[in-house]
Write an enzyme that holds these catalytic residues in place. Structure first.
Site, mmCIF file in Angstrom:
data_model
loop_
_atom_site.group_PDB
_atom_site.id
_atom_site.type_symbol
_atom_site.label_atom_id
_atom_site.label_comp_id
_atom_site.label_asym_id
_atom_site.label_seq_id
_atom_site.Cartn_x
_atom_site.Cartn_y
_atom_site.Cartn_z
ATOM 1 N N LYS A 1 7.963 -1.963 -5.677
ATOM 2 C CA LYS A 1 6.682 -2.679 -5.686
ATOM 3 C C LYS A 1 5.790 -2.177 -6.826
ATOM 4 O O LYS A 1 5.106 -2.956 -7.485
ATOM 5 C CB LYS A 1 5.989 -2.519 -4.333
ATOM 6 C CG LYS A 1 6.624 -3.341 -3.225
ATOM 7 C CD LYS A 1 6.512 -4.819 -3.500
ATOM 8 C CE LYS A 1 7.026 -5.714 -2.400
ATOM 9 N NZ LYS A 1 6.954 -7.151 -2.732
ATOM 10 N N HIS B 1 7.224 -3.743 11.740
ATOM 11 C CA HIS B 1 6.099 -2.834 11.548
ATOM 12 C C HIS B 1 5.502 -2.496 12.913
ATOM 13 O O HIS B 1 5.852 -3.105 13.924
ATOM 14 C CB HIS B 1 5.042 -3.479 10.645
ATOM 15 C CG HIS B 1 5.475 -3.618 9.230
ATOM 16 N ND1 HIS B 1 6.034 -4.771 8.723
ATOM 17 C CD2 HIS B 1 5.448 -2.748 8.196
ATOM 18 C CE1 HIS B 1 6.321 -4.593 7.442
ATOM 19 N NE2 HIS B 1 5.975 -3.377 7.105
ATOM 20 N N SER C 1 0.824 -1.226 0.000
ATOM 21 C CA SER C 1 0.000 0.000 0.000
ATOM 22 C C SER C 1 0.850 1.264 0.000
ATOM 23 O O SER C 1 0.364 2.338 -0.354
ATOM 24 C CB SER C 1 -0.920 -0.002 1.228
ATOM 25 O OG SER C 1 -0.145 -0.025 2.412
ATOM 26 N N CYS C 2 2.141 1.145 0.346
ATOM 27 C CA CYS C 2 2.987 2.346 0.322
ATOM 28 C C CYS C 2 3.282 2.779 -1.109
ATOM 29 O O CYS C 2 3.868 3.840 -1.335
ATOM 30 C CB CYS C 2 4.279 2.126 1.107
ATOM 31 S SG CYS C 2 5.356 0.891 0.400
ATOM 32 N N TYR D 1 11.484 1.431 -1.726
ATOM 33 C CA TYR D 1 10.784 0.138 -1.655
ATOM 34 C C TYR D 1 9.477 0.197 -2.443
ATOM 35 O O TYR D 1 9.144 -0.686 -3.235
ATOM 36 C CB TYR D 1 10.510 -0.221 -0.191
ATOM 37 C CG TYR D 1 9.565 -1.374 0.044
ATOM 38 C CD1 TYR D 1 8.233 -1.143 0.362
ATOM 39 C CD2 TYR D 1 10.011 -2.679 -0.027
ATOM 40 C CE1 TYR D 1 7.359 -2.196 0.582
ATOM 41 C CE2 TYR D 1 9.146 -3.742 0.196
ATOM 42 C CZ TYR D 1 7.825 -3.484 0.497
ATOM 43 O OH TYR D 1 6.948 -4.523 0.711
HETATM 44 O O1 GFB Z 1 4.135 -0.064 10.589
HETATM 45 P P1 GFB Z 1 4.855 1.146 10.068
HETATM 46 O O2 GFB Z 1 6.307 1.124 10.095
HETATM 47 O O3 GFB Z 1 4.298 1.319 8.580
HETATM 48 O O4 GFB Z 1 4.375 2.460 10.881
HETATM 49 P P2 GFB Z 1 3.902 2.482 7.596
HETATM 50 C C1 GFB Z 1 3.031 2.785 10.997
HETATM 51 C C2 GFB Z 1 2.880 3.967 11.948
HETATM 52 O O5 GFB Z 1 3.144 3.496 13.272
HETATM 53 C C3 GFB Z 1 3.822 5.148 11.731
HETATM 54 C C4 GFB Z 1 3.987 4.403 13.961
HETATM 55 O O6 GFB Z 1 3.106 6.344 11.909
HETATM 56 C C5 GFB Z 1 4.860 4.993 12.856
HETATM 57 O O7 GFB Z 1 5.402 6.203 13.277
HETATM 58 N N1 GFB Z 1 4.723 3.665 14.992
HETATM 59 C C6 GFB Z 1 4.583 3.851 16.324
HETATM 60 C C7 GFB Z 1 5.646 2.705 14.783
HETATM 61 N N2 GFB Z 1 5.421 3.041 16.997
HETATM 62 C C8 GFB Z 1 6.096 2.320 16.069
HETATM 63 C C9 GFB Z 1 7.117 1.310 16.147
HETATM 64 O O8 GFB Z 1 7.583 0.917 17.206
HETATM 65 N N3 GFB Z 1 7.573 0.784 14.985
HETATM 66 C C10 GFB Z 1 7.062 1.201 13.744
HETATM 67 N N4 GFB Z 1 7.531 0.608 12.653
HETATM 68 N N5 GFB Z 1 6.109 2.159 13.639
HETATM 69 C C11 GFB Z 1 5.289 0.974 5.986
HETATM 70 C C12 GFB Z 1 6.263 1.123 4.864
HETATM 71 O O9 GFB Z 1 4.910 2.239 6.365
HETATM 72 O O10 GFB Z 1 4.127 0.249 5.558
HETATM 73 C C13 GFB Z 1 6.614 -0.238 4.322
HETATM 74 O O11 GFB Z 1 7.413 1.768 5.363
HETATM 75 C C14 GFB Z 1 5.380 -1.036 3.959
HETATM 76 O O12 GFB Z 1 7.407 -0.096 3.187
HETATM 77 C C15 GFB Z 1 4.437 -1.062 5.138
HETATM 78 O O13 GFB Z 1 4.718 -0.450 2.931
HETATM 79 C C16 GFB Z 1 3.150 -1.789 4.792
HETATM 80 O O14 GFB Z 1 2.528 2.182 7.201
HETATM 81 O O15 GFB Z 1 4.171 3.834 8.109
#
Ligand code: GFB
Length: 319
Positions: free
Chosen positions: A141, A180, A109-110, A137
């Protein structure tokens, strides 16, 4: 598909791949090839070609390629982009050469433009700038999706593309920096509860909204799409739960048993403000998710307790 159809899950070591390898035999589709150690390195074109020449899969779920949360995307953009470009080009080319009857390519979805109208419709793909934190990335995709379409147009290949909501589930990457949001928060909330901490740190402002989908439901949607959809247009695999990160973090804290307060660390990136999918086509075909967000978090936490805290789980495929 029949129980004797030769099926290859390209990317069995990923979250959706592992869920598909659980689901397919349970649905009587047991003629799987390239499982576990038999799966070739998908970034190696020669290995992929010799695998297809030897195993001749009829149906392929192309869900492979390393992925990670916003932290990993910022830390390893080149590795993520390169590997995902290689995986898509190697497997799509081999699938064409060896006459694969049907292939589903799972994008991300990104790959939707950051400012596209919500909920996100496939019509908006390629119409605007991507979210910078994951653009390399996402570009890989998107390139895979465009390549699927190119094979359809040039050779009539029945390659379909699907865009999933943010998946999570058993076997996820619980890495504090690479994972994630849901698995990363499960790990941090668990450790905070264990140490009796009064504060649980959440990255960003907590206001971004995401649509979450349990990995088992994602696998079910992939199988359903492969069996019921042949369209040119990409298909969104959503219908999950749209929550703010603050709301999602509260559910995780509650399931894990963390009773303290959430602290939002705005030195960490928020990423896209909203990612919700228009899944009306899939819904119209008759598919809907089976698992509530809370039940999905509970099952994922129990898997974490039994596979990670006891140190038996290896980190998920990262680059
Ligand atoms: O899951 P996430 O990394 O995916 O982050 P994205 C989602 C939201 O959660 C962001 C917040 O607003 C982060 O700031 N968040 C809060 C956290 N705490 C945390 C944490 O401990 N870890 C992480 N990771 N996030 C990804 C893309 O973006 O979505 C990938 O970078 C891929 O490439 C994936 O597409 C499905 O939705 O922001």
């Amino acid at each position: 598909m029949t129980p004797t159809t030769r099926i290859f899950v390209a990317g069995g070591d990923t979250l959706p791949g592992a869920a598909l390898l659980d689901l397919l035999p349970a649905e009587e589709f047991g003629s799987l090839v390239g499982v576990g150690p038999d799966e070739p390195d998908l970034t190696d074109a020669l290995a992929v070609n010799s695998f297809f020449a030897a195993e001749r899969p009829e149906v392929v779920f192309l869900v492979g390629g390393p992925s990670g949360g916003i932290g990993l995307n910022r830390a390893r953009p080149a590795d993520l982009m390169l590997a995902n470009l290689q995986v898509a080009t190697n497997v799509l080319d081999a699938a064409h050469r060896y006459g694969v009857r049907k292939l589903l390519y799972l994008a991300s979805s990104c790959a939707y433009p950051r400012e596209a109208p919500q909920p996100l419709s496939p019509r908006s793909l390629g119409t605007g700038p991507l979210e910078p934190t994951s653009a390399p990335y996402a570009t890989a995709k998107l390139a895979g999706a465009v390549l699927c379409d190119a094979y359809r147009r040039q050779y009539g290949s029945n390659f379909i593309t699907a865009f999933p909501a943010n998946p999570f589930g058993p076997g996820d990457d619980f890495g504090a920096d690479s994972g994630h949001v849901i698995p990363a928060l499960i790990r941090r909330a668990h450790e905070a509860a264990k140490h009796g901490d009064s504060v649980l740190s959440v990255w960003g402002s907590g206001t971004p909204r995401r649509e979450f989908l349990f990995s088992r439901d994602l696998a079910s949607a992939c199988l359903f799409a492969l069996e019921n959809y042949d369209g040119d247009a990409p298909l969104n695999l959503g219908g999950g739960t749209v929550l703010s990160i603050a709301e999602a973090a509260r559910v995780v804290a509650d399931v894990v048993g963390f009773r303290g307060r959430l602290a939002f660390d705005t030195s960490k990136p928020d990423g896209a403000p909203l990612k919700a999918l228009d899944s009306s086509v899939l819904r119209g075909l008759g598919w809907a998710p089976a698992t509530t967000f809370r039940d999905a978090v509970e099952e994922t936490y129990h898997w974490f307790l039994h596979h990670v805290t006891e140190g038996v789980c290896r980190e998920r495929t990262t680059v």
